[in-house]
Design a protein around this motif. Structure first.
Motif, PDB file in Angstrom:
ATOM      1  N   PRO A  99      54.325  68.954  35.963  1.00  0.00           N
ATOM      2  CA  PRO A  99      52.971  68.947  35.737  1.00  0.00           C
ATOM      3  C   PRO A  99      52.399  69.458  37.248  1.00  0.00           C
ATOM      4  N   VAL A 100      51.369  70.275  37.346  1.00  0.00           N
ATOM      5  CA  VAL A 100      50.483  70.728  38.520  1.00  0.00           C
ATOM      6  C   VAL A 100      50.444  69.647  39.634  1.00  0.00           C
ATOM      7  N   LYS A 101      49.855  68.429  39.360  1.00  0.00           N
ATOM      8  CA  LYS A 101      49.489  67.694  40.187  1.00  0.00           C
ATOM      9  C   LYS A 101      50.841  67.021  40.760  1.00  0.00           C
ATOM     10  N   ALA A 102      51.814  66.815  39.889  1.00  0.00           N
ATOM     11  CA  ALA A 102      52.983  66.042  40.679  1.00  0.00           C
ATOM     12  C   ALA A 102      53.662  67.059  41.333  1.00  0.00           C
ATOM     13  N   VAL A 103      53.833  68.350  41.196  1.00  0.00           N
ATOM     14  CA  VAL A 103      54.635  69.463  41.985  1.00  0.00           C
ATOM     15  C   VAL A 103      53.902  69.820  43.170  1.00  0.00           C
ATOM     16  N   PHE A 104      52.612  69.998  42.851  1.00  0.00           N
ATOM     17  CA  PHE A 104      51.779  70.005  44.232  1.00  0.00           C
ATOM     18  C   PHE A 104      51.644  68.940  45.118  1.00  0.00           C
ATOM     19  N   ASP A 105      51.293  67.684  44.564  1.00  0.00           N
ATOM     20  CA  ASP A 105      51.334  66.548  45.565  1.00  0.00           C
ATOM     21  C   ASP A 105      52.670  66.011  45.855  1.00  0.00           C
ATOM     22  N   GLN A 106      53.852  66.151  45.226  1.00  0.00           N
ATOM     23  CA  GLN A 106      55.196  65.728  45.712  1.00  0.00           C
ATOM     24  C   GLN A 106      56.071  66.636  45.309  1.00  0.00           C
ATOM     25  N   PRO A 107      56.012  67.869  46.047  1.00  0.00           N
ATOM     26  CA  PRO A 107      57.323  68.634  45.754  1.00  0.00           C
ATOM     27  C   PRO A 107      58.623  68.296  46.230  1.00  0.00           C
ATOM     28  N   ARG A 108      59.361  68.533  45.119  1.00  0.00           N
ATOM     29  CA  ARG A 108      60.923  67.790  45.687  1.00  0.00           C
ATOM     30  C   ARG A 108      61.675  69.083  46.250  1.00  0.00           C
ATOM     31  N   HIS A 109      61.510  70.084  45.959  1.00  0.00           N
ATOM     32  CA  HIS A 109      62.544  71.486  46.653  1.00  0.00           C
ATOM     33  C   HIS A 109      61.788  71.770  47.704  1.00  0.00           C
ATOM     34  N   ASP A 110      62.739  72.227  48.655  1.00  0.00           N
ATOM     35  CA  ASP A 110      62.245  72.576  50.017  1.00  0.00           C
ATOM     36  C   ASP A 110      61.290  73.872  49.976  1.00  0.00           C
ATOM     37  N   TYR A 111      61.821  74.796  49.031  1.00  0.00           N
ATOM     38  CA  TYR A 111      60.857  76.041  48.817  1.00  0.00           C
ATOM     39  C   TYR A 111      59.517  75.687  48.375  1.00  0.00           C
ATOM     40  N   THR A 112      59.526  74.773  47.343  1.00  0.00           N
ATOM     41  CA  THR A 112      58.094  74.289  46.646  1.00  0.00           C
ATOM     42  C   THR A 112      57.324  73.603  47.990  1.00  0.00           C
ATOM     43  N   LYS A 113      57.954  72.875  48.847  1.00  0.00           N
ATOM     44  CA  LYS A 113      57.179  72.255  49.896  1.00  0.00           C
ATOM     45  C   LYS A 113      56.683  73.320  50.870  1.00  0.00           C
ATOM     46  N   THR A 114      57.569  74.223  51.080  1.00  0.00           N
ATOM     47  CA  THR A 114      56.872  75.242  52.064  1.00  0.00           C
ATOM     48  C   THR A 114      55.893  76.070  51.678  1.00  0.00           C
ATOM     49  N   LEU A 115      55.623  76.316  50.339  1.00  0.00           N
ATOM     50  CA  LEU A 115      54.551  77.056  49.606  1.00  0.00           C
ATOM     51  C   LEU A 115      53.542  75.964  49.698  1.00  0.00           C
ATOM     52  N   VAL A 116      53.640  74.712  49.429  1.00  0.00           N
ATOM     53  CA  VAL A 116      52.616  73.795  49.273  1.00  0.00           C
ATOM     54  C   VAL A 116      51.701  73.590  50.482  1.00  0.00           C
ATOM     55  N   GLU A 117      52.866  73.555  51.625  1.00  0.00           N
ATOM     56  CA  GLU A 117      52.446  73.063  52.807  1.00  0.00           C
ATOM     57  C   GLU A 117      51.487  74.296  53.474  1.00  0.00           C
ATOM     58  N   ALA A 118      51.784  75.432  52.995  1.00  0.00           N
ATOM     59  CA  ALA A 118      51.338  76.787  53.674  1.00  0.00           C
ATOM     60  C   ALA A 118      49.732  76.795  52.885  1.00  0.00           C
ATOM     61  N   ALA A 119      49.955  76.499  51.729  1.00  0.00           N
ATOM     62  CA  ALA A 119      48.610  76.811  50.924  1.00  0.00           C
ATOM     63  C   ALA A 119      47.705  75.585  51.393  1.00  0.00           C
ATOM     64  N   ARG A 120      48.122  74.482  51.575  1.00  0.00           N
ATOM     65  CA  ARG A 120      47.194  73.151  52.165  1.00  0.00           C
ATOM     66  C   ARG A 120      46.694  73.604  53.619  1.00  0.00           C
ATOM     67  N   SER A 121      47.483  74.205  54.397  1.00  0.00           N
ATOM     68  CA  SER A 121      47.133  74.415  55.746  1.00  0.00           C
ATOM     69  C   SER A 121      45.912  75.456  55.927  1.00  0.00           C
ATOM     70  N   ARG A 145      53.143  84.707  55.242  1.00  0.00           N
ATOM     71  CA  ARG A 145      51.742  85.040  55.758  1.00  0.00           C
ATOM     72  C   ARG A 145      51.677  83.837  56.709  1.00  0.00           C
ATOM     73  N   ILE A 146      51.722  82.550  56.539  1.00  0.00           N
ATOM     74  CA  ILE A 146      51.563  81.369  57.375  1.00  0.00           C
ATOM     75  C   ILE A 146      52.301  81.787  58.832  1.00  0.00           C
ATOM     76  N   ARG A 147      53.303  82.265  58.609  1.00  0.00           N
ATOM     77  CA  ARG A 147      54.082  82.612  59.940  1.00  0.00           C
ATOM     78  C   ARG A 147      53.584  83.671  60.771  1.00  0.00           C
ATOM     79  N   ILE A 148      53.075  84.673  60.264  1.00  0.00           N
ATOM     80  CA  ILE A 148      52.461  85.576  60.926  1.00  0.00           C
ATOM     81  C   ILE A 148      51.077  85.332  61.427  1.00  0.00           C
ATOM     82  N   VAL A 149      50.401  84.512  60.550  1.00  0.00           N
ATOM     83  CA  VAL A 149      49.252  83.876  61.123  1.00  0.00           C
ATOM     84  C   VAL A 149      49.415  82.894  62.373  1.00  0.00           C
ATOM     85  N   ASP A 150      50.613  82.337  62.281  1.00  0.00           N
ATOM     86  CA  ASP A 150      50.855  81.620  63.515  1.00  0.00           C
ATOM     87  C   ASP A 150      50.917  82.489  64.712  1.00  0.00           C
ATOM     88  N   LEU A 151      51.960  83.633  64.424  1.00  0.00           N
ATOM     89  CA  LEU A 151      52.310  84.638  65.528  1.00  0.00           C
ATOM     90  C   LEU A 151      51.013  84.976  66.052  1.00  0.00           C
TER      91      LEU A 151
END
Lengths: 269, 248
Positions: free
Chosen positions: A238-260, B177-183
């Motif tokens: 479910p969207v909420k579960a995946v975006f709130d508590q991503p399990r895979h490192d790749y999903t974590k990277t994407l979610v962190e980037a979007a949240r930043s 994108r996030i890495r290039i923004v950081d750069l």
């Protein structure tokens, strides 16, 4: 209950290169799912495989059961029957999805006429034209008569995407595939199109397979997501579960980037 | 100190199609500015004017106290040394037949900057986080994000005062994108950045000041945080409301 779409162990190869590997997911009638991934993840190829529109150089293996019909290895004639009735697609770039030499009204009348013929109806031209205007009105296009009488280059990008949605809806498909339908649009137009898609899919009870690289966009229209990376599903739920508590490192990277970026907007970075 | 001063600039294609209507803003040294707008807002036209690729039909652009005059070769040579650009698509902005060494050292050669070019290229590569052996490779050997790093290295190699970036992260995947923004954020500590983008989130991450454009008019400008916290113009409000957010 049998799902409307059941993808099981789908593998797509071109020569020695594997583009999508052992992908499985299913979608019930009226359900809404997002396929998330970056470039090269195989998300658009998966959509093409579901509609049986893969280029000849790409060989599918595994099973795609759409509306009770096997898609992999099936004759073009059989697949043609599925397109429109079982599945319709809205593509990313509405300018290339529409015929530049044909007026909008005639373009919408095409799939509409096919659907009516499928239902055993052969209404007079005037009635088809009236229904075309109803569909244009349904996707909130102003002055449907003027739009119907225009060529694609005479209307804006957002209006063209509304026309593409009207064409897909005219088929009354059980499954609507939207492949990055708002990526080419401005942010204010994107918000309007997402709202429109969301309400129409709910109203008509269609299933939706929404393909995008944009996490917040996906979150506004679907309930479940599958995250693809290099042709493999790395996470789903479910969207909420995946975006709130991503399990895979790749999903974590994407979610962190979007949240930043969200945090930067809200001043909480 | 004002680096760039844009005063009452208009631009149009004949009388019928006016693209910019009396646009005025200033870029202060060390203060990064984001130019935000949707298609047809005139942001790319402003960037073309700032690059000296075209002349305004009215108004003036001053850089370091002198009028930007694209027809003056002497002025433009100094100007190009001070102002460099990074474009949207790293697949079309790098010459596929040149090695990375030649691509990055191009500004040093064409601007006839004396000194050890090899060292300057190595320093630029290091600043953008690419390995030193990248110089012997061709653009097609790199990913989209790495190519944009090469384009950024080329922009900073001559140590310009101002870097103009046109949708420089829009074509990149989110994780890149996030890495290039950081750069960009790191580099903007030592130079001034004018960042043209349709993406409010990216501009909010990068720029201290923001200019909101709508159909060739500046509708709102000032401190990015203040404007995002309390947008005054209805268009800015609509723009901000339209940005999709992650579910909370």
């Amino acid at each position: 209950m049998t799902p409307l779409l059941s993808v099981d162990g789908l593998t797509l190869k071109t020569g020695d290169k594997t583009l999508v590997s052992d992908l499985s997911f299913s979608l019930g009638a009226g359900e809404r799912m997002g396929l998330i991934g970056e470039s090269g993840s195989g998300k658009s190829l998966t959509a093409m495989a579901v509609t049986g529109l893969l280029p000849k150089s790409i060989v599918p293996a595994g099973s795609i059961l759409l509306d009770g019909q096997q898609v992999v290895g099936t004759l073009e004639r059989t697949l043609n029957g599925l397109r429109g009735s079982s599945v319709a697609v809205v593509f990313q770039e509405p300018l290339t999805a529409l015929d530049p030499l044909m007026k909008i009204g005639t373009q919408v009348a095409g799939p509409l006429g096919r659907r009516l013929a499928r239902e055993g109806k052969s209404p007079p031209r005037r009635e088809v034209d009236r229904e075309v205007l109803q569909f244009l009105d349904h996707v909130a296009l102003p002055q449907p008569e003027r739009i119907a009488n225009s060529y694609p280059h005479e209307i804006s990008g957002g209006q063209r995407q509304r026309v593409a949605i009207a064409m897909a809806l005219a088929c009354k498909p059980k499954l609507l595939i939207a492949d990055e339908p708002t990526t080419a649009l401005d942010v204010t137009t994107q918000a309007e199109i997402l709202k429109l898609l969301d309400s129409l899919v709910r109203e008509l009870g269609m299933a939706l397979l929404f393909i995008s690289h944009d996490l917040p966009v996906v979150a506004t229209v679907v309930d479940r997501v599958t995250v693809l990376r290099n042709g493999r599903a790395v996470e789903e739920g479910p969207v909420k579960a995946v975006f709130d508590q991503p399990r895979h490192d790749y999903t974590k990277t994407l979610v962190e980037a979007a949240r930043s970026f969200d945090n930067a907007l809200e001043g909480t970075a | 100190m004002t680096l760039l001063d844009v005063r009452d600039v208009t631009f149009g294609y004949g009388r019928q199609r006016q693209v910019l209507h009396g646009v005025s803003f200033a870029v202060k040294k060390g203060v990064s500015v984001g130019l935000v707008g949707e298609s047809g807002s005139g942001k790319t036209t402003i960037l073309r004017l700032l690059l000296g690729l075209t002349k305004p039909t009215g108004g003036t652009i001053n850089f370091g106290g002198s009028v930007l005059d694209p027809s003056s070769r002497g002025f433009m040579r100094d100007y190009r040394r001070s102002v460099q650009a990074v474009f949207q698509d790293p697949y079309s902005s790098l010459d596929p037949r040149q090695k990375v060494r030649d691509i990055i050292s191009e500004p040093l050669q064409s601007l006839r900057i004396p000194g050890a070019h090899g060292e300057a290229v190595a320093a630029a590569l290091d600043a953008v986080g690419l390995p030193a052996d990248a110089i012997n490779r061709y653009p097609h050997e790199f990913s989209g994000g790495q190519r944009q790093r090469i384009a950024i290295a080329r922009a900073i190699v001559a140590r310009p005062q101002l870097v103009l970036a046109d949708e420089a992260v829009s074509a990149l995947d989110l994780s890149t994108r996030i890495r290039i923004v950081d750069l960009f954020k790191r580099l903007s500590e030592n130079m001034t950045l004018v960042f043209v983008s349709h993406d409010l989130g990216v501009v909010a991450s990068l720029c201290e000041e923001i200019i909101i454009l709508e159909r060739g008019h500046i509708v709102e400008s000032g401190n990015t945080r203040e404007i995002l916290d309390a947008p005054q113009h209805p268009y800015t409000q609509k723009l901000l409301q339209s940005v999709p957010r992650m579910p909370r």
